[in-house]
Design an enzyme around this catalytic site. Structure first.
Site, PDB file in Angstrom:
ATOM      1  N   ASP A  13       0.853  -1.188   0.000  1.00 14.85           N
ATOM      2  CA  ASP A  13       0.000   0.000   0.000  1.00 14.85           C
ATOM      3  C   ASP A  13       0.890   1.239   0.000  1.00 14.85           C
ATOM      4  O   ASP A  13       1.695   1.428   0.913  1.00 14.85           O
ATOM      5  CB  ASP A  13      -0.892  -0.035   1.252  1.00 14.85           C
ATOM      6  N   ASP A  18      -3.162   2.337  -5.812  1.00 11.98           N
ATOM      7  CA  ASP A  18      -1.986   2.351  -4.943  1.00 11.98           C
ATOM      8  C   ASP A  18      -1.934   1.174  -3.979  1.00 11.98           C
ATOM      9  O   ASP A  18      -1.188   1.206  -3.003  1.00 11.98           O
ATOM     10  CB  ASP A  18      -1.905   3.666  -4.172  1.00 11.98           C
ATOM     11  N   GLU A  19      -2.693   0.138  -4.255  1.00 14.27           N
ATOM     12  CA  GLU A  19      -2.773  -0.972  -3.306  1.00 14.27           C
ATOM     13  C   GLU A  19      -2.893  -2.286  -4.062  1.00 14.27           C
ATOM     14  O   GLU A  19      -3.656  -2.364  -5.032  1.00 14.27           O
ATOM     15  CB  GLU A  19      -4.072  -0.816  -2.516  1.00 14.27           C
TER      16      GLU A  19
HETATM   17 MG   LIG Z   1      -2.366   4.021   0.190  1.00 12.45          MG
END
Ligand SMILES: [Mg+2]
Length: 376
Positions: free
Chosen positions: A19, A114-115
């Site tokens: 993350d 983003d993960e």
């Molecule tokens: Mg994040």
């Protein structure tokens, strides 16, 4: 329960949840280093109704959080710099991050830009999963000047909780023998899937932490909570059998082109459109796909973008239909009066062609007519 027993599923897989830290803000800082160290809010103007997408850690110190209004963020942190999100930038960065992931494993399930979950069970190359996580962090830092946090665990449930524990640049490892200790004092609301309503219900039953659930049998939990009971029985013990699911085949297919010179001539734009539509139709055919929604993307000379789309009732891969609709959609833009730097044609709502299906052949003229009728 026997505190020393390890559930067999915990010995089978090695999962990393990765993350990125304050991702949108970090990408903005990367593109404009003068923003480094500043309280940065990605969302919109505090005078608008925009909400905060991401706040830099400097802004978070003032209590700024995702999903609060930008107006409130400005009250909490008057010196904050507000930026509108630029998703083209973020998805380019996201792609670069995924290229790093790919060096370590092809089993990647993205959750957002983003993960992602990574299954490194069979792709560790002799490395410990924790070592892989560290190498990914380092590669992303060195090559992309971005930072991320990782959770390493025997399953998705624990990996995701773990990645959040020591942000930013955290690396949290939970090994199979540590799972029960990790879960025991974890508040139930930290389990993904327990919202405020469930939390209230659990509280009424005297259940606050995962360990509180352990003295309940599965049948008792089901009697008290219905379907959620069995789920909670497993999750509270850190059991999660969900596999890491590799991203499904893309949901749209398209072609776009930025022109060497901005174009305002209608005839030239139509030529480009015909060419793009042809390429899209060919790509669809090659992949045995067809789709329901034709999308036209236009970027004007001043970089302002617009998209126009139209859906048809029957999925198509027909060049003439795609081209006809794209042409109609172009009429719904300012093409011809404003200069255009980029055109794109894509088809979404994709499905696979049935093998037995035969292409209905209409002559060119009738198909053109058909395409323009679909829009009128
Ligand atoms: Mg994040």
């Amino acid at each position: 329960m026997d505190q020393n027993s390890i559930h067999p599923s915990l010995l089978q897989r090695k999962i990393i949840h990765f993350d990125m830290d304050a991702f949108y803000a970090a990408v903005e800082v990367k593109h404009d280093p003068s923003l480094r160290g500043k309280a940065l809010v990605i969302g919109g103007s505090p005078q608008s109704r925009a909400v905060v997408c991401t706040a830099s850690y400097e802004a978070r110190k003032f209590g700024v959080r995702s999903a609060m209004s930008c107006a409130q963020a400005a009250r909490l942190c008057p010196e904050a710099i507000f930026l509108r999100p630029d998703f083209e930038k973020y998805s380019a960065a996201s792609q670069a991050i995924h290229e790093v992931f790919q060096r370590f494993t092809p089993v990647i399930e993205p959750l957002s830009l983003d993960e992602a979950y990574l299954d490194v069970t069979d792709h560790a190359g002799g490395l410990y999963a924790s070592k892989i996580a560290r190498q990914i962090q380092e590669a992303i830092q060195d090559e992309l000047q971005l930072s991320g946090s990782a959770g390493v665990a025997p399953n998705k449930l624990i990996a995701k909780i773990a990645s959040d524990m020591h942000k930013p640049q955290g690396l949290t490892i939970v090994t199979p023998p540590q799972v029960l200790r990790f879960m025991e004092y974890l508040p139930l609301r930290r389990l993904h899937g327990i919202g405020p309503a469930s939390e209230k219900r659990l509280l009424e039953l005297g259940l606050v932490r995962c360990g509180d659930v352990w003295s309940w049998s599965e049948a008792q939990l089901e009697a008290a909570l219905g379907q959620m009971g069995a789920w909670l029985y497993e999750r509270s013990r850190g059991i999660d059998l969900r596999p890491v699911e590799v991203a499904r085949e893309r949901k749209s297919l398209g072609k776009e082109d930025t022109f060497a010179e901005d174009i305002s001539d209608w005839g030239r734009l139509e030529e480009e459109l015909v060419r793009l539509s042809e390429e899209v139709a060919e790509a669809l055919e090659r992949k045995g796909l067809r789709g329901r929604t034709i999308v036209l993307k236009v970027k004007y000379a001043d970089f302002q973008r617009c998209t126009r789309s139209h859906s048809v009732s029957e999925a198509t891969a027909d060049r003439v239909v795609i081209e006809g609709i794209a042409r109609q959609l172009l009429r719904m833009t300012e093409a011809g009066t404003r200069k255009i730097r980029l055109l794109g044609v894509s088809v979404s709502g994709l499905e696979e062609c049935a093998e037995t299906e035969t292409v209905i052949s209409l002559d060119l003229y009738r198909r053109r007519q058909h395409a323009s009728k679909l829009l009128s």
